[in-house]
Write a protein that holds these residues in place. Structure first.
Motif, PDB file in Angstrom:
ATOM      1  N   UNK A  12       0.850  -1.175   0.000  1.00 28.25           N
ATOM      2  CA  UNK A  12       0.000   0.000   0.000  1.00 28.25           C
ATOM      3  C   UNK A  12       0.894   1.235   0.000  1.00 28.25           C
ATOM      4  N   UNK A  13       0.724   2.077  -0.992  1.00 23.39           N
ATOM      5  CA  UNK A  13       1.555   3.273  -1.112  1.00 23.39           C
ATOM      6  C   UNK A  13       0.956   4.430  -0.315  1.00 23.39           C
ATOM      7  N   UNK A  14       1.795   5.392   0.079  1.00 15.87           N
ATOM      8  CA  UNK A  14       1.319   6.483   0.935  1.00 15.87           C
ATOM      9  C   UNK A  14       0.621   7.615   0.184  1.00 15.87           C
ATOM     10  N   UNK A  15       0.142   7.348  -0.988  1.00 16.90           N
ATOM     11  CA  UNK A  15      -0.608   8.362  -1.733  1.00 16.90           C
ATOM     12  C   UNK A  15      -1.792   7.696  -2.408  1.00 16.90           C
ATOM     13  N   UNK A  16      -2.720   8.515  -2.859  1.00 20.56           N
ATOM     14  CA  UNK A  16      -3.926   8.031  -3.527  1.00 20.56           C
ATOM     15  C   UNK A  16      -3.826   8.253  -5.027  1.00 20.56           C
ATOM     16  N   UNK A  17      -4.617   7.518  -5.784  1.00 20.31           N
ATOM     17  CA  UNK A  17      -4.689   7.736  -7.231  1.00 20.31           C
ATOM     18  C   UNK A  17      -5.413   9.055  -7.502  1.00 20.31           C
ATOM     19  N   UNK A  18      -5.423   9.459  -8.735  1.00 22.19           N
ATOM     20  CA  UNK A  18      -6.126  10.701  -9.096  1.00 22.19           C
ATOM     21  C   UNK A  18      -7.630  10.580  -8.841  1.00 22.19           C
ATOM     22  N   UNK A  46       5.008  11.442   8.345  1.00 18.74           N
ATOM     23  CA  UNK A  46       5.052  11.301   9.797  1.00 18.74           C
ATOM     24  C   UNK A  46       5.715  12.505  10.454  1.00 18.74           C
ATOM     25  N   UNK A  47       6.752  13.069   9.823  1.00 21.44           N
ATOM     26  CA  UNK A  47       7.396  14.273  10.359  1.00 21.44           C
ATOM     27  C   UNK A  47       6.438  15.463  10.305  1.00 21.44           C
ATOM     28  N   UNK A  48       5.681  15.570   9.226  1.00 19.51           N
ATOM     29  CA  UNK A  48       4.695  16.639   9.095  1.00 19.51           C
ATOM     30  C   UNK A  48       3.621  16.505  10.171  1.00 19.51           C
ATOM     31  N   UNK A  49       3.189  15.276  10.428  1.00 19.96           N
ATOM     32  CA  UNK A  49       2.179  15.048  11.469  1.00 19.96           C
ATOM     33  C   UNK A  49       2.685  15.521  12.829  1.00 19.96           C
ATOM     34  N   UNK A  50       3.941  15.275  13.115  1.00 17.47           N
ATOM     35  CA  UNK A  50       4.525  15.723  14.378  1.00 17.47           C
ATOM     36  C   UNK A  50       4.523  17.244  14.460  1.00 17.47           C
ATOM     37  N   UNK A  51       4.906  17.901  13.378  1.00 16.56           N
ATOM     38  CA  UNK A  51       4.914  19.371  13.353  1.00 16.56           C
ATOM     39  C   UNK A  51       3.509  19.938  13.517  1.00 16.56           C
ATOM     40  N   UNK A  52       2.549  19.375  12.786  1.00 14.24           N
ATOM     41  CA  UNK A  52       1.167  19.862  12.864  1.00 14.24           C
ATOM     42  C   UNK A  52       0.613  19.648  14.274  1.00 14.24           C
ATOM     43  N   UNK A  53       0.890  18.494  14.861  1.00 14.26           N
ATOM     44  CA  UNK A  53       0.432  18.228  16.231  1.00 14.26           C
ATOM     45  C   UNK A  53       0.971  19.280  17.195  1.00 14.26           C
ATOM     46  N   UNK A  68     -11.983  29.909  13.811  1.00 20.12           N
ATOM     47  CA  UNK A  68     -11.392  29.556  12.518  1.00 20.12           C
ATOM     48  C   UNK A  68     -10.023  28.899  12.696  1.00 20.12           C
ATOM     49  N   UNK A  69      -9.252  29.327  13.685  1.00 12.69           N
ATOM     50  CA  UNK A  69      -7.947  28.709  13.931  1.00 12.69           C
ATOM     51  C   UNK A  69      -8.118  27.296  14.491  1.00 12.69           C
ATOM     52  N   UNK A  70      -9.080  27.127  15.383  1.00 13.45           N
ATOM     53  CA  UNK A  70      -9.339  25.800  15.948  1.00 13.45           C
ATOM     54  C   UNK A  70      -9.810  24.851  14.843  1.00 13.45           C
ATOM     55  N   UNK A  71     -10.711  25.330  13.998  1.00 15.78           N
ATOM     56  CA  UNK A  71     -11.208  24.514  12.881  1.00 15.78           C
ATOM     57  C   UNK A  71     -10.080  24.159  11.929  1.00 15.78           C
ATOM     58  N   UNK A  72      -9.239  25.118  11.596  1.00 19.77           N
ATOM     59  CA  UNK A  72      -8.109  24.868  10.699  1.00 19.77           C
ATOM     60  C   UNK A  72      -7.174  23.815  11.309  1.00 19.77           C
ATOM     61  N   UNK A  73      -6.880  23.946  12.587  1.00 21.71           N
ATOM     62  CA  UNK A  73      -6.022  22.968  13.271  1.00 21.71           C
ATOM     63  C   UNK A  73      -6.649  21.579  13.217  1.00 21.71           C
ATOM     64  N   UNK A  74      -7.948  21.492  13.450  1.00 23.31           N
ATOM     65  CA  UNK A  74      -8.647  20.208  13.402  1.00 23.31           C
ATOM     66  C   UNK A  74      -8.598  19.566  12.031  1.00 23.31           C
ATOM     67  N   UNK A  75      -8.774  20.380  10.996  1.00 17.15           N
ATOM     68  CA  UNK A  75      -8.711  19.865   9.626  1.00 17.15           C
ATOM     69  C   UNK A  75      -7.320  19.329   9.302  1.00 17.15           C
ATOM     70  N   UNK A  76      -6.297  20.082   9.674  1.00 20.10           N
ATOM     71  CA  UNK A  76      -4.913  19.641   9.406  1.00 20.10           C
ATOM     72  C   UNK A  76      -4.586  18.377  10.201  1.00 20.10           C
ATOM     73  N   UNK A  77      -5.060  18.307  11.452  1.00 22.32           N
ATOM     74  CA  UNK A  77      -4.833  17.107  12.261  1.00 22.32           C
ATOM     75  C   UNK A  77      -5.507  15.894  11.625  1.00 22.32           C
ATOM     76  N   UNK A  78      -6.717  16.071  11.101  1.00 19.83           N
ATOM     77  CA  UNK A  78      -7.430  14.968  10.448  1.00 19.83           C
ATOM     78  C   UNK A  78      -6.672  14.489   9.208  1.00 19.83           C
ATOM     79  N   UNK A  79      -6.125  15.420   8.437  1.00 16.98           N
ATOM     80  CA  UNK A  79      -5.334  15.053   7.262  1.00 16.98           C
ATOM     81  C   UNK A  79      -4.103  14.241   7.672  1.00 16.98           C
ATOM     82  N   UNK A  80      -3.413  14.711   8.703  1.00 15.27           N
ATOM     83  CA  UNK A  80      -2.210  14.025   9.166  1.00 15.27           C
ATOM     84  C   UNK A  80      -2.539  12.654   9.750  1.00 15.27           C
ATOM     85  N   UNK A  81      -3.672  12.551  10.447  1.00 15.56           N
ATOM     86  CA  UNK A  81      -4.075  11.264  11.000  1.00 15.56           C
ATOM     87  C   UNK A  81      -4.384  10.274   9.886  1.00 15.56           C
TER      88      UNK A  81
END
Length: 105
Positions: A12-18, A46-53, A68-81
């Motif tokens: 399983x690769x760490x990216x998705x198809x188009x 994984x390094x990005x996830x650590x920085x975002x956390x 808006x900052x809390x929502x933005x943080x939540x969205x980025x955390x969900x992406x990293x997760x």
């Protein structure tokens, strides 16, 4: 990595198809360019996830942080997760293949 019958196990690769579907790679135990690229991408994810956390904690620890900052943080955390879970799944599948008698990457 391979099964005991020398059938390559898809990685399983760490990216998705188009189209947003998972991508898999069939390779032998020697790996190759795409395997190394996937390893590097997993490391970056994984390094990005650590920085975002760490950055999100600052926002989430401050009770006066704007919505808006809390929502933005939540969205980025969900992406990293999502990325971290894909890395964990990929690595878990490779470990299972090794335990089943295959060879590692």
């Amino acid at each position: 990595m391979e099964h005991a019958q020398n059938t390559p196990t898809p990685r399983l690769l760490p990216w998705l198809s188009s189209d947003g579907n998972p991508c898999y790679l069939l390779t032998d135990h020697n790996g190759g360019y795409l395997s190394r690229l996937a390893d590097d991408m997993e490391t970056v994810q994984l390094a990005t996830a650590t920085d975002v956390r760490d950055l999100a904690r600052t926002v989430l620890d401050d009770p006066s942080s704007p919505y808006t900052e809390v929502r933005y943080a939540g969205l980025r955390l969900a992406e990293c997760l999502t990325d971290a879970l894909r890395v964990a799944e990929s690595r878990g599948l490779r470990l299972l293949a090794l335990e089943a008698g295959g060879t590692g990457p």
